[in-house]
Design an enzyme around this catalytic site. Sequence first.
Site, PDB file in Angstrom:
ATOM      1  N   ASP A   1      39.905  18.222   6.308  1.00 21.73           N
ATOM      2  CA  ASP A   1      39.586  19.283   7.261  1.00 21.73           C
ATOM      3  C   ASP A   1      39.388  18.622   8.627  1.00 21.73           C
ATOM      4  O   ASP A   1      39.013  17.445   8.706  1.00 21.73           O
ATOM      5  CB  ASP A   1      38.308  20.004   6.816  1.00 21.73           C
ATOM      6  CG  ASP A   1      37.814  20.967   7.873  1.00 21.73           C
ATOM      7  OD1 ASP A   1      38.596  21.842   8.286  1.00 21.73           O
ATOM      8  OD2 ASP A   1      36.650  20.834   8.313  1.00 21.73           O
TER       9      ASP A   1
ATOM     10  N   TYR B   1      37.916  20.438  11.906  1.00 20.39           N
ATOM     11  CA  TYR B   1      36.784  20.863  12.735  1.00 20.39           C
ATOM     12  C   TYR B   1      35.457  20.721  11.985  1.00 20.39           C
ATOM     13  O   TYR B   1      35.251  21.368  10.962  1.00 20.39           O
ATOM     14  CB  TYR B   1      36.983  22.304  13.217  1.00 20.39           C
ATOM     15  CG  TYR B   1      38.212  22.434  14.095  1.00 20.39           C
ATOM     16  CD1 TYR B   1      38.261  21.815  15.342  1.00 20.39           C
ATOM     17  CD2 TYR B   1      39.339  23.130  13.657  1.00 20.39           C
ATOM     18  CE1 TYR B   1      39.383  21.901  16.130  1.00 20.39           C
ATOM     19  CE2 TYR B   1      40.476  23.224  14.457  1.00 20.39           C
ATOM     20  CZ  TYR B   1      40.488  22.605  15.687  1.00 20.39           C
ATOM     21  OH  TYR B   1      41.615  22.681  16.480  1.00 20.39           O
TER      22      TYR B   1
ATOM     23  N   ARG C   1      30.451  28.861  17.126  1.00 21.43           N
ATOM     24  CA  ARG C   1      30.979  28.326  15.874  1.00 21.43           C
ATOM     25  C   ARG C   1      30.814  29.338  14.734  1.00 21.43           C
ATOM     26  O   ARG C   1      31.722  29.558  13.940  1.00 21.43           O
ATOM     27  CB  ARG C   1      30.264  27.018  15.537  1.00 21.43           C
ATOM     28  CG  ARG C   1      30.600  26.426  14.167  1.00 21.43           C
ATOM     29  CD  ARG C   1      32.053  26.045  14.017  1.00 21.43           C
ATOM     30  NE  ARG C   1      32.292  25.307  12.777  1.00 21.43           N
ATOM     31  CZ  ARG C   1      33.483  25.052  12.301  1.00 21.43           C
ATOM     32  NH1 ARG C   1      34.577  25.473  12.923  1.00 21.43           N
ATOM     33  NH2 ARG C   1      33.630  24.373  11.169  1.00 21.43           N
TER      34      ARG C   1
ATOM     35  N   ASN D   1      42.375  25.098   9.720  1.00 21.78           N
ATOM     36  CA  ASN D   1      42.585  26.469  10.176  1.00 21.78           C
ATOM     37  C   ASN D   1      43.279  26.501  11.538  1.00 21.78           C
ATOM     38  O   ASN D   1      43.926  27.485  11.892  1.00 21.78           O
ATOM     39  CB  ASN D   1      41.233  27.188  10.315  1.00 21.78           C
ATOM     40  CG  ASN D   1      40.767  27.857   9.032  1.00 21.78           C
ATOM     41  OD1 ASN D   1      41.568  28.126   8.134  1.00 21.78           O
ATOM     42  ND2 ASN D   1      39.480  28.138   8.948  1.00 21.78           N
TER      43      ASN D   1
END
Lengths: 221, 221
Positions: free
Chosen positions: A8, A10, A39, A115
């Site tokens: 991942d 972030y 966030r 994402n």
Amino acid sequence: MIEGIAFDAYGTLYDVYSVERKCDEEYPGSGAGISRLWRQKQLEYSWLRTLMGRYVDFWHVTEDALRYTLAELGLPADEGKIEALMASYLELEMYPEVIEAMARFGARKKAILTNGNLRMIEPLVTRTGLDEHLDSCLSADEVGLFKTRPEVYQLAVDHLGIAREHLLFVSSNGWDVAGAKAFGFTVGWLNRRNLPPEELGVRADYVAGNLLELAEQVEGA
Amino acid sequence: MIEGIAFDAYGTLYDVYSVERKCDEEYPGSGAGISRLWRQKQLEYSWLRTLMGRYVDFWHVTEDALRYTLAELGLPADEGKIEALMASYLELEMYPEVIEAMARFGARKKAILTNGNLRMIEPLVTRTGLDEHLDSCLSADEVGLFKTRPEVYQLAVDHLGIAREHLLFVSSNGWDVAGAKAFGFTVGWLNRRNLPPEELGVRADYVAGNLLELAEQVEGA
């Protein structure tokens, strides 16, 4: 056993809260508040839009989340400030141990699985020199859905050509850890903020405080 | 034009933050903190489990969210306390204007459409006397998915036999408003906490501070 690794981005490789200083420059005194809510809403919107079947890319979601955040905090939505804060997402700080840890994982295939759409992740990867350590950069944008939908995790299996149980997925985000484990990956949780595990019915295979610690655990296993 | 009305339950008809007093009894000084995080995690888990394809009912999700909340706040997960707090979910306070407002909406068909499973919503509806004003109580549990998945909103169309655009869906939750509007309902947002609209690409048709105000707007339209 572990033939490849998907990371991942972030929160895991890049510190999403490193935008706080920029937020504080643009909205003095509100940096921490903006950074936290921004966030949270970014994640909520990614989940809700996927559930609603109303995908837009992560850059769009991130800007929507920022606009909501400013409104909830009662701050003016100045277009120049919004542009400056969005630009800070292309300059997130990489966690200090990341490059050294990449070497520890050896010659295995490595990819980012994020994402973020490529337009927002690739400049970051290039700027921080991480591109030299990665075989590919895979984005949820390719399937038009966000994590924790299995189709997103499947991208790593398809692109790396490695069975899910032989793929180590690494994330600092407890919800992402749960999604990846439910999908069937071997999962390493970087518990960077010392949080309890999410109560989503699955647990990570490895838990470490940072990426170097995780590499040591995996090599020692 | 409006032939029937579907109401969200938690936050809309019943105050989810009314558990705060009970939380504070069990964990003195931590009531507000528990109540806020518990609600946030309850929603997150409903979204994430639906995305992951790992449905469990809302009672289960609510207890998982409570256990996580206690762990994050560093509070002991005493089983007796957890049982007491879960029981408080069956005794949420109904907002004071709800019964009067039901009459204002006239003879139209009315239903609750909730994430809650029937085991947790029906006792609440009966205890507060709301059952006398409703034609049915519809639960996401019937489709094994949570909002904002369209299949959940479709339950109201199917059970009430009214086309989506002639159904008024009422929720205080901005994310639920967005999901319902994306589905195609006429939507009334009870903005009970004076929040900005969620930036999810759709807007409510009506916005009111409480259910009586909404009934007046709909009758005046």
